[in-house]
Design an enzyme around this catalytic site. Sequence first.
Site, PDB file in Angstrom:
ATOM      1  N   SER A 198      -2.971  27.976  -4.837  1.00 16.57           N
ATOM      2  CA  SER A 198      -1.852  28.888  -5.022  1.00 16.57           C
ATOM      3  C   SER A 198      -0.518  28.145  -5.160  1.00 16.57           C
ATOM      4  O   SER A 198      -0.281  27.467  -6.147  1.00 16.57           O
ATOM      5  CB  SER A 198      -1.829  29.880  -3.856  1.00 16.57           C
ATOM      6  OG  SER A 198      -0.993  30.976  -4.136  1.00 16.57           O
ATOM      7  N   ASP A 245       3.511  18.592 -15.183  1.00 16.56           N
ATOM      8  CA  ASP A 245       4.013  19.006 -16.495  1.00 16.56           C
ATOM      9  C   ASP A 245       5.329  18.320 -16.852  1.00 16.56           C
ATOM     10  O   ASP A 245       5.600  18.034 -18.017  1.00 16.56           O
ATOM     11  CB  ASP A 245       4.191  20.524 -16.541  1.00 16.56           C
ATOM     12  CG  ASP A 245       2.865  21.268 -16.530  1.00 16.56           C
ATOM     13  OD1 ASP A 245       1.845  20.640 -16.859  1.00 16.56           O
ATOM     14  OD2 ASP A 245       2.842  22.464 -16.185  1.00 16.56           O
ATOM     15  N   LYS A 281      -6.856  28.970  -7.996  1.00 17.57           N
ATOM     16  CA  LYS A 281      -6.473  30.376  -7.791  1.00 17.57           C
ATOM     17  C   LYS A 281      -5.146  30.633  -8.490  1.00 17.57           C
ATOM     18  O   LYS A 281      -4.103  30.147  -8.070  1.00 17.57           O
ATOM     19  CB  LYS A 281      -6.355  30.714  -6.305  1.00 17.57           C
ATOM     20  CG  LYS A 281      -5.993  32.178  -6.056  1.00 17.57           C
ATOM     21  CD  LYS A 281      -5.816  32.471  -4.578  1.00 17.57           C
ATOM     22  CE  LYS A 281      -5.497  33.941  -4.335  1.00 17.57           C
ATOM     23  NZ  LYS A 281      -4.186  34.342  -4.897  1.00 17.57           N
TER      24      LYS A 281
END
Length: 678
Positions: free
Chosen positions: A464, A475, A489
């Site tokens: 999460s 990223d 998740k």
Amino acid sequence: MLRHLLIVLFFATNTAVFAFQAEEPKLSPTEEQAMEARLVAGLLSQYHYKKIPIDDKLSAIIYDSYIETLDANKHYFLASDMQELDRFKDRLDDHIKLGYLLPVYEIFNLFEQRFEERMNFVQNELSFDFDFTTDESIIVNSDSLKWASSKEELNDRWRKLIKSQALDLKLSEKADTAITRLLKERYKRLDETIGKYESRDVFQLYMNTFAESFDPHTSYFSPITSENFKIRMSQSLEGIGATLTTDGDFTKVASVVAGGPAFESKLINTDDKIVAVAQGPKGEFVDVIGWRLDDVVQLIRGPKGTLVRLKIIPAGKYVATTQASEIKIVRDKIKLEEQVPYSEVKEVYRDGNKYNIGIITIPSFYLDFEAMKKGEEYGSTTGDVKKIIAELKEKKVDGIVVDLRSNGGGSLQEAIDLSGLFIKKGPIVQIRNSDGSIEVGEDEDPEMVYDGPLAVLTNRFSASASEIFSGAIQDYNRGVIVGENTFGKGTVQNLISLNQFVPKVETELGQVKLTLAKYYRVNGSSTQHRGVKPDIKMPSPYNAENFGESSYKRAIEWDQIESSKFEKTNFLNEQIVSQLNKKHEDRLNNLEYLKSLKQDVDEAIMDQERTSISLNMEKRKAENEEALKRRNANNKLNEKISSDPDIKNKVNTDGEIKDPYLREGIVVLADLIALGIG
């Protein structure tokens, strides 16, 4: 009453009914449960993220899941039972929309009848005079089993099951009389547990099965279940710091509370099975297989500062093929301040140079929302990490490792704000709602609190908010991700009380935890299923099929949306990651502490892939001794690693880092620093 129930069922289904002949009254639904079932069905069909229609396709899924919930290991129902029950397979969708629950209870009542037959067989018919010299085996993977065609076949299946359990006890040097007594007591407790089931228990069981047919994180809580959940949570805060759940005959760890004794010990994880409990350093172990959950909780709880010993079967391993390992945990009371991040500094030598590495362990993403709302001074993960970074800067660390292993998440806003400490500004996460609209969670603060070399440690239990943070760091090319693939998740849930939809009802109704949205990384990739793949991959026994989101049959699929507009940093690139991986691969092949880890992982994977085990004592004993021999060899190797100055000085000066994952994370970061990055 029962006769009337069967008559109603006959005309409602227009088919033959089961002839239940048991003298005791069977369980049946109430009018209030019928109303609540209709309400839950309407709520899920209208508001769930996927807008899944309640039709024949979903009915088959609900039916299969309900049967699996009752009899996952094919220990009770017969093939003939399944032929009869299959008539409900495409009807449950229509039934639940009407609030018609009689077939659900009919299925359960048949299960209870078959269950009692099995308990009678164990207590009264089964001979415990086992011959452990015969060459036979037991199937431990239920996917390989078909439903038993007769009671005789089921009897033999149970004979092998009990024989396997008896063999485990015999190999632990229990006397034959003690083995018989222990096993009979185990199944007597299990019988008492199922015998206490009430109508509301069956309703909870079925409605949760129905909810989870939409996705594994959507669930139903009856009023009593919600209350018991709160009680168990508060109890866990005064014990070992773990919430427990029931998995068939076993007590399983549902979650490890951040900052608690279990979390700090690093000895117990989500999905581990607890098979025995002992008090203090010398107390005798009590077998808890088949016990009620509340009774196991009471046994594990105890005063702060006292010792409890547990025998556990690690997640992903079969009870029948794995010797339980003993762990020791000192009970304590969990305080919020113990969930805060903490740090330490380690020295590491690479290529003749010494580097100071700061390690920040973050147990959870928390935010004192109530204090913040009142305008008071409030605690938060980001605020505490910011203070730690300032302290590490004063100590002139050369790089920082952020340890997110087993961090199950928490506040979404904290994941965004924490990411902002390491980048100038920009989007951190995208959230797509059920209507298709997309919100962007953005760090708007241009300050980069820490601009030095960075590594993030993850494992399969990082989920999460942990995935949002580590995904953003990856990223933006801001830091190197080291460890295992994360949980995967990528969905958002909200808890909804059913009473708000029927305010005139005076009784307390249940609650539904409902999936309403989905997370996406700034590059447009969903974290669902895929999670965050590490740049530097460590050996892991946790594959996607058995652990994490992908292990759930009804998990929402992965997909991709358009990427956010964001500016990558120049801290990392493919060439740098490739260089780091080459050095990592060299260590995997040549350094003893990683070779030892890989051996442990390979053994765990091999154990997971086994479908059957021998019931011959000499063969089982040989298997156990061989496994023990490998473990002892690895333990001696680890002791050598910790004491050998030539080995330890290649990594750290104090020789205290026995955790191979943390150790490698530090070394990877040192390699990054040595490359002149940051």
